[in-house]
Design a protein around this motif. Structure first.
Motif, mmCIF file in Angstrom:
data_model
loop_
_atom_site.group_PDB
_atom_site.id
_atom_site.type_symbol
_atom_site.label_atom_id
_atom_site.label_comp_id
_atom_site.label_asym_id
_atom_site.label_seq_id
_atom_site.Cartn_x
_atom_site.Cartn_y
_atom_site.Cartn_z
ATOM 1 N N HIS A 43 -0.650 9.162 55.623
ATOM 2 C CA HIS A 43 0.756 8.996 55.224
ATOM 3 C C HIS A 43 1.123 9.784 53.963
ATOM 4 O O HIS A 43 2.101 9.458 53.293
ATOM 5 N N SER A 44 0.324 10.801 53.639
ATOM 6 C CA SER A 44 0.704 11.667 52.526
ATOM 7 C C SER A 44 1.952 12.451 52.883
ATOM 8 O O SER A 44 2.115 12.910 54.018
ATOM 9 N N THR A 45 2.842 12.597 51.908
ATOM 10 C CA THR A 45 4.027 13.429 52.080
ATOM 11 C C THR A 45 3.679 14.820 51.571
ATOM 12 O O THR A 45 3.305 14.992 50.411
ATOM 13 N N VAL A 46 3.780 15.818 52.447
ATOM 14 C CA VAL A 46 3.398 17.173 52.076
ATOM 15 C C VAL A 46 4.604 18.085 52.194
ATOM 16 O O VAL A 46 5.499 17.876 53.025
ATOM 17 N N VAL A 47 4.635 19.111 51.350
ATOM 18 C CA VAL A 47 5.704 20.103 51.366
ATOM 19 C C VAL A 47 5.076 21.459 51.624
ATOM 20 O O VAL A 47 3.984 21.770 51.121
ATOM 21 N N ARG A 48 5.738 22.270 52.425
ATOM 22 C CA ARG A 48 5.214 23.588 52.778
ATOM 23 C C ARG A 48 5.905 24.654 51.947
ATOM 24 O O ARG A 48 7.142 24.690 51.864
ATOM 25 N N ASP A 49 5.125 25.503 51.353
ATOM 26 C CA ASP A 49 5.633 26.657 50.609
ATOM 27 C C ASP A 49 4.902 27.882 51.129
ATOM 28 O O ASP A 49 3.786 28.186 50.695
ATOM 29 N N GLY A 50 5.526 28.556 52.091
ATOM 30 C CA GLY A 50 4.856 29.675 52.740
ATOM 31 C C GLY A 50 3.695 29.172 53.569
ATOM 32 O O GLY A 50 3.863 28.395 54.501
ATOM 33 N N THR A 106 1.128 27.495 52.209
ATOM 34 C CA THR A 106 0.452 26.503 51.383
ATOM 35 C C THR A 106 1.092 25.128 51.559
ATOM 36 O O THR A 106 2.317 25.002 51.569
ATOM 37 N N LEU A 107 0.244 24.098 51.666
ATOM 38 C CA LEU A 107 0.709 22.725 51.714
ATOM 39 C C LEU A 107 0.354 22.028 50.409
ATOM 40 O O LEU A 107 -0.771 22.133 49.920
ATOM 41 N N SER A 108 1.338 21.295 49.859
ATOM 42 C CA SER A 108 1.109 20.542 48.632
ATOM 43 C C SER A 108 1.450 19.077 48.874
ATOM 44 O O SER A 108 2.453 18.766 49.529
ATOM 45 N N ARG A 109 0.616 18.175 48.327
ATOM 46 C CA ARG A 109 0.875 16.742 48.470
ATOM 47 C C ARG A 109 1.801 16.298 47.343
ATOM 48 O O ARG A 109 1.532 16.559 46.165
ATOM 49 N N ILE A 110 2.918 15.640 47.687
ATOM 50 C CA ILE A 110 3.883 15.219 46.661
ATOM 51 C C ILE A 110 4.003 13.704 46.572
ATOM 52 O O ILE A 110 4.854 13.199 45.853
ATOM 53 N N GLY A 111 3.172 12.976 47.278
ATOM 54 C CA GLY A 111 3.242 11.518 47.216
ATOM 55 C C GLY A 111 2.806 10.900 48.523
ATOM 56 O O GLY A 111 2.275 11.583 49.409
ATOM 57 N N LYS A 112 3.026 9.595 48.642
ATOM 58 C CA LYS A 112 2.660 8.872 49.850
ATOM 59 C C LYS A 112 3.883 8.169 50.405
ATOM 60 O O LYS A 112 4.659 7.566 49.663
ATOM 61 N N MET A 113 4.052 8.247 51.705
ATOM 62 C CA MET A 113 5.212 7.685 52.373
ATOM 63 C C MET A 113 4.897 6.276 52.871
ATOM 64 O O MET A 113 3.789 5.997 53.329
ATOM 65 N N ALA A 114 5.883 5.389 52.752
ATOM 66 C CA ALA A 114 5.733 4.052 53.312
ATOM 67 C C ALA A 114 5.615 4.148 54.830
ATOM 68 O O ALA A 114 6.191 5.033 55.465
#
Length: 494
Positions: A34-41, A43-51
């Motif tokens: 349930h990690s919230t990830v953001v894509r930049d090109g 690359t994936l970055s974890r920005i938090g955890k989703m309920a």
């Protein structure tokens, strides 16, 4: 065929594969951790955890596929929202050509919406006043709702991701031709979509949850008034009545919260029992709620009553079966906003003109079963009922919102047959089988009609004799009058 490659990379949180099918998707929720990830090109970055998503008993699920306007699509993401009026979901739709849309799901009602440009700077949300009219790109809309909502959970891949658990405004506008324009202030600039209502069967969906889930277990708790067990069948229910003591229990804060209740001293037995199933409009409906309502016209002392049955179908949502002295009808809240000027004698909707028949104050006097809005004994609204032949249109107005419903009349014999209550056939008959119809004449009998005519003639002779003997003659009398209960369906709810 999808003209773009699928991007897949390990989740920064747990290493499980995270997939992006849409070029418009910049966020994703890992299905494993349930990690919230953001894509930049690349690359994936974890920005938090989703309920975790809450079970809303939706028939939809990720990777279900369908077709809309001859365009194949797949559901690749879901956002779940909470607001004062309840919960709803927005599904991220990916078409095979790579473009996207939103399928909004609210209590069994669905709207397919495409991204739109406002073509001007949108005013702050507080400038949109519910009930007022506004123009967007030269088109007139009525402001249907303006609420502070928040994101509760999400899954899959997403083109947007409002802050979790932080309130933000969402405004909904509706046009006379059935278009829904939503303004989402959870992003900068606000996201705008335009859409129209769709039926689930129109989308030719495959891979639905109901293919594998056959049973739904009821939630159970003890009545806060008498302690008897109370079962809640539907996840959407915001109120329910105790079958032992008739108390109305508010569920809007959840079963785990402290439950408030209101006792109902009297009890009314519905002609169609709660839990009954019936075939109407080509679908199977279950009776999940019942309410008796009273009304009176402005300046009149007389009251009239009618009954409303709340019907539920898993794919079509909710409709109302309404029983008035004038007959039976089936109605459903509209997606669009009919054209009506306050005090006018007509309203128009989707090209049809409806004539005003009744205006009256309505009060809920008894409720039983489950409802997807917080219904309560004593709730009031001001109603206006319109008709065009067998087609019906009604408006309910409260200080907080205006709700329109549309539908049509239905014969009492059809109701009896649909719900298997032929033994109550005579009790179900209304003015649709009255003395002016062939069914009514057949039911009364020719002998009875002749007898009534003879009695009427004798009364006229007696009245004339009394009139001739009375000084001054003349005189007048007032007829019974009063409304027969209108065609209103629903209440102040979504």
């Amino acid at each position: 065929m999808t003209p773009q490659r699928v991007y897949r990379a390990p989740c920064p949180g747990c290493g499980a594969p995270v997939e992006f099918r849409s070029a418009q998707s910049t966020y994703a929720v890992c299905s494993f951790c349930h990690s919230t990830v953001v894509r930049d090109g690349e690359t994936l970055s974890r920005i938090g955890k989703m309920a975790e998503v809450f079970d809303d008993h939706s028939p939809l699920q990720l990777m279900a596929s369908g077709r809309w306007q001859a365009r194949p699509f797949t559901l690749v993401g879901r956002l779940q929202y909470k607001g004062p009026s309840g919960n709803w979901a927005e599904w991220n739709v990916l078409f095979d050509d790579g473009s996207g849309a939103t399928l909004a799901e609210d209590n069994g009602a669905y709207v397919m919406a495409l991204p739109a440009a406002a073509n001007r700077e949108l005013p702050p949300a507080e400038r949109f006043r519910v009930g007022a009219a506004t123009a967007i790109d030269g088109k007139t809309y009525n402001i249907a709702s303006n609420e502070a909502v928040m994101l509760a959970s999400a899954q899959g891949e997403l083109p947007k991701l409002p802050p979790l658990g932080q309130p933000f405004p969402m405004v909904e506008l509706r046009s006379a031709d059935g278009e829904v324009l939503s303004i989402d202030y959870g992003s900068v600039p606000p996201a705008v979509t335009r859409g129209r209502a769709v039926l689930l069967e129109e989308l030719q969906l495959s891979g639905l949850r109901e293919d594998s889930v056959k049973e739904e277990k009821a939630r159970q708790f003890s009545c806060p008034n008498c302690g008897a067990p109370v079962e809640v069948q539907l996840e959407q229910s915001k109120s329910v009545t105790c079958r032992s003591c008739n108390s109305v229990i508010d569920l809007s804060r959840g079963i785990g919260a402290q439950l408030s209740h209101v006792r109902q001293e009297e009890s009314i037995e519905p002609l169609i029992p709660l839990g009954s199933t019936g075939q109407l409009q080509g679908a199977t409906w279950q009776v999940v709620g019942f309410q008796h309502r009273m009304g009176h016209e402005p300046g009149e002392d007389e009251q009239f009553g009618w009954d409303e049955y709340l019907l539920y179908n898993r794919q079509r949502g909710f409709i109302f079966l309404v029983d008035t002295e004038e007959g039976w009808s089936v109605v459903k809240p509209t997606t669009g906003a009919p054209k009506y000027a306050d005090g006018a004698a007509f309203a128009s909707y989707l090209g049809t003109s409806y004539q005003l028949k009744y205006s009256y104050q309505a009060t809920t006097s008894f409720v039983a079963g489950e409802f997807y809005w917080p219904v309560a004994r004593g709730q009031t609204s001001f109603n206006r009922d319109f008709a065009s032949g067998a087609s019906l249109l009604s408006m309910e107005q409260t200080p907080r919102e205006i709700t329109w419903s549309s539908g049509s009349t239905i014969d009492s014999d059809t109701v009896a047959k649909a719900f298997g209550v032929q033994d109550k056939k005579q009790l179900l008959k209304r003015s649709d089988a009255g003395p002016t119809s062939s069914a009514g004449i057949g039911g009364i009998g020719c002998g009875t009609i002749i007898l009534l005519v003879i009695v009427l003639l004798i009364l006229l002779v007696l009245i004339r004799a009394c009139s001739d003997q009375a000084p001054g003659g003349g005189g007048s009398f007032r007829s019974g009058g009063g409304s027969f209960g209108g065609y209103s369906g629903g209440g102040g709810h979504k």
